[in-house]
Design a protein around this motif. Structure first.
Motif, PDB file in Angstrom:
ATOM      1  N   ASP A  76      25.811 -23.186  15.600  1.00 19.79           N
ATOM      2  CA  ASP A  76      25.570 -22.893  14.187  1.00 19.79           C
ATOM      3  C   ASP A  76      26.555 -21.848  13.664  1.00 19.79           C
ATOM      4  O   ASP A  76      26.378 -21.325  12.557  1.00 19.79           O
ATOM      5  CB  ASP A  76      24.133 -22.374  13.994  1.00 19.79           C
ATOM      6  N   GLU A  77      27.587 -21.567  14.425  1.00 16.45           N
ATOM      7  CA  GLU A  77      28.536 -20.515  14.080  1.00 16.45           C
ATOM      8  C   GLU A  77      29.720 -21.068  13.297  1.00 16.45           C
ATOM      9  O   GLU A  77      30.052 -22.257  13.386  1.00 16.45           O
ATOM     10  CB  GLU A  77      29.057 -19.842  15.346  1.00 16.45           C
ATOM     11  N   LEU A  78      30.344 -20.170  12.542  1.00 17.80           N
ATOM     12  CA  LEU A  78      31.587 -20.490  11.859  1.00 17.80           C
ATOM     13  C   LEU A  78      32.751 -19.888  12.636  1.00 17.80           C
ATOM     14  O   LEU A  78      32.626 -18.833  13.269  1.00 17.80           O
ATOM     15  CB  LEU A  78      31.593 -19.936  10.435  1.00 17.80           C
ATOM     16  N   GLY A  79      33.887 -20.557  12.585  1.00 18.67           N
ATOM     17  CA  GLY A  79      35.087 -20.020  13.204  1.00 18.67           C
ATOM     18  C   GLY A  79      35.666 -18.885  12.383  1.00 18.67           C
ATOM     19  O   GLY A  79      35.107 -18.467  11.362  1.00 18.67           O
ATOM     20  N   GLN A  80      36.806 -18.378  12.824  1.00 16.50           N
ATOM     21  CA  GLN A  80      37.434 -17.244  12.162  1.00 16.50           C
ATOM     22  C   GLN A  80      38.174 -17.673  10.899  1.00 16.50           C
ATOM     23  O   GLN A  80      38.525 -18.841  10.738  1.00 16.50           O
ATOM     24  CB  GLN A  80      38.386 -16.551  13.134  1.00 16.50           C
ATOM     25  N   PRO A  81      38.418 -16.738   9.978  1.00 14.26           N
ATOM     26  CA  PRO A  81      39.036 -17.090   8.697  1.00 14.26           C
ATOM     27  C   PRO A  81      40.475 -17.573   8.847  1.00 14.26           C
ATOM     28  O   PRO A  81      41.291 -16.943   9.542  1.00 14.26           O
ATOM     29  CB  PRO A  81      38.967 -15.785   7.904  1.00 14.26           C
ATOM     30  N   ALA A  82      40.765 -18.670   8.197  1.00 13.37           N
ATOM     31  CA  ALA A  82      42.108 -19.236   8.154  1.00 13.37           C
ATOM     32  C   ALA A  82      42.591 -19.225   6.708  1.00 13.37           C
ATOM     33  O   ALA A  82      41.794 -19.274   5.769  1.00 13.37           O
ATOM     34  CB  ALA A  82      42.121 -20.661   8.703  1.00 13.37           C
ATOM     35  N   VAL A  83      43.893 -19.184   6.535  1.00 10.78           N
ATOM     36  CA  VAL A  83      44.495 -19.254   5.205  1.00 10.78           C
ATOM     37  C   VAL A  83      45.021 -20.662   4.989  1.00 10.78           C
ATOM     38  O   VAL A  83      45.730 -21.206   5.842  1.00 10.78           O
ATOM     39  CB  VAL A  83      45.635 -18.233   5.062  1.00 10.78           C
ATOM     40  N   LEU A  84      44.651 -21.244   3.858  1.00  9.26           N
ATOM     41  CA  LEU A  84      45.102 -22.592   3.516  1.00  9.26           C
ATOM     42  C   LEU A  84      45.690 -22.559   2.109  1.00  9.26           C
ATOM     43  O   LEU A  84      44.983 -22.271   1.140  1.00  9.26           O
ATOM     44  CB  LEU A  84      43.944 -23.579   3.586  1.00  9.26           C
ATOM     45  N   ALA A  85      46.983 -22.827   2.011  1.00  7.24           N
ATOM     46  CA  ALA A  85      47.678 -22.869   0.720  1.00  7.24           C
ATOM     47  C   ALA A  85      48.310 -24.247   0.564  1.00  7.24           C
ATOM     48  O   ALA A  85      48.931 -24.756   1.506  1.00  7.24           O
ATOM     49  CB  ALA A  85      48.729 -21.772   0.639  1.00  7.24           C
TER      50      ALA A  85
END
Length: 464
Positions: A76-85
């Protein structure tokens, strides 16, 4: 002077002029201890992602810039923040996906660093700091090359761009596949540039065409249900450390080569590479011999390896006369291109179970497998990349294999089956990625940025 030459000269000039700013931005990123491992401050990953998103927005070429997370399969966890442009392609131009990662390895023993790991420091033409090479330099290579393209051509160029800066590569890319699926539409690309590898040396660029896979797991060895006095029972009762040492020793032969049935090798030629070069690049001590057989690069690129990367045992300071009931080790195996990582893991597990001494009980956990990868070098993008390398570095590039693993490339290919993969990087053999005193060769960084900017110009001029 042709219009094409004018464009290329303008891009080269813009890329070169932008290096001081790019290095300043890189230094700011190095100051952020963005470590994805749970034992460290996770807010630093968000801080790092926000800094990169701001840099992407400042270029002014993207339709959208966001920080996103994806679910980790089976949890139920989310992964780490990624940047998407994202910037959509126009007028029949291709789309290029630019990948790098902003998370870094833990610093390790800080006393081994000659300068603080998160304080960027220039010495002898190199920038020192954790992430200075792996892989915040890759992040800045992408951003700096896009800046150069925008400065030279204006923000109305037609090339499509998807910038994807991951936040958990060093921690296993646990949400990577989900992220690709969640954003499949905007990540669909004709060319993928993965800036997370290295070069032949400080002066010679390299295109990585083969990568070993990996099979990592934790092994727990148990022989007793409680600790006992080593003087009272030693010599009659096998403690866990004795069993572990004897068991692990069976993984290698007397030459140090892997001795596990079922692990495969790849038959492929390798360039000349001397023992002197190996010693220089690795710090192999005088009197200590290399291990394995065959050519040195063949051992690194095309054969399996097994390394013990962690062990839970009583420390030297806390040592007592005690028979340890259990010992745990982390085993990291590299898998030759051409063999599935899961098959390699199965072979290692079967070997360990068959060789457990004294009937020791074995438990396997935290299994993480990633497949090897071989790059198809027949496409036009590879030719464009080699041309850009020649123009940016002033010498011909070489095709190399890498002993390390980038298992998420298989996920990229699965989601983009028609994409051409270019695995590049800014590291050199003396960068010491993952080690104390990690560093970036500054002139290599400059040439890498110029080369990638020239590649983007070539892609912008291409109709597909």
């Amino acid at each position: 002077m042709t219009p094409e030459t004018s464009r290329q000269d303008a891009v080269r000039s813009a890329a070169t002029d932008g290096i001081p700013t790019a290095l300043a931005d890189l230094g700011a990123l190095v100051r952020i201890p963005s470590i994805a491992w749970p034992a460290f401050d996770q807010t630093q990953l968000q801080r790092s992602a926000e800094a990169i998103a701001d840099l992407a927005r400042e270029i002014g070429v993207f339709d959208s810039v966001e920080i996103a997370r994806a679910g980790i399969p089976g949890t139920d966890e989310l992964g780490q923040p990624a940047v998407l442009a994202v910037r959509r392609a126009r007028n029949g131009r291709p789309t290029v996906l630019l990948y790098a990662h902003h998370d870094v390895q833990p610093p390790g023993e800080e006393s081994l660093w000659e300068s603080p790991p998160f304080e960027p420091t220039v010495r002898g033409g190199r920038l020192y700091g954790r992430g200075a090479a792996d892989d915040k330099a890759g992040v800045m290579a992408h951003l700096a090359s896009l800046r150069a393209l925008a400065a030279a051509l204006g923000d109305d160029f037609d090339l499509g761009v998807a910038l994807f800066i991951e936040g958990e590569e060093e921690y296993g890319s646990r949400s990577f596949a989900t992220f690709l699926s969640d954003h499949a539409d905007v990540l669909r690309s004709d060319v993928i540039v993965v800036a997370d590898s290295g070069n032949w040396d400080e002066k010679t660029p390299a295109l990585t065409v083969s990568l070993r896979g990996n099979a990592r797991f934790t092994l727990r060895v148990r022989t007793l249900d409680h600790a006992s006095h080593s003087g009272m029972f030693g010599g009659a009762v096998p403690d866990a450390m004795l069993a572990t040492v004897k068991l692990l020793a069976t993984l290698w032969d007397d030459d140090g080569a892997v001795a596990v049935d079922g692990l495969q090798e790849r038959d492929a030629a390798t360039p000349d590479y001397t023992e002197q070069t190996l010693r220089s690049e690795t710090g192999l001590l005088d009197g200590v011999s290399p291990i394995g057989t065959g050519s040195f690069l063949g051992r690194i690129w095309n054969k399996p390896s097994v390394t013990i990367t962690g062990i839970d045992a009583t420390s030297v300071e806390a040592a007592s006369n005690t028979l340890a009931p259990e010992t745990s080790v982390v085993i990291s195996a590299r898998v030759a291109p051409g063999q599935r990582a899961e098959d390699a893991y199965a072979a290692i597990e079967a070997h360990l179970r068959a060789h457990a001494p004294f009937g020791a009980q074995l438990e396997f956990s935290d299994v993480d497998c990633g497949d090897a990868f071989l790059v198809d070098t027949s496409g036009w993008a590879v030719d464009d990349m080699r041309d850009a390398f020649r123009e940016g570095y002033g010498v011909e590039s070489v095709d190399v294999g890498v002993g390390g693993s980038i298992p998420f490339i298989a996920d990229l290919v699965r989601e983009n089956p028609g994409a051409q993969i270019l695995v590049t990087g800014v590291e050199d053999p003396h960068s010491r990625a993952h080690s104390p005193n990690e560093s970036l060769h500054l002139d290599t960084f400059r040439k890498a940025v110029v080369s990638e900017a020239l590649l983007l110009e070539k892609l912008d001029a291409r109709t597909i």
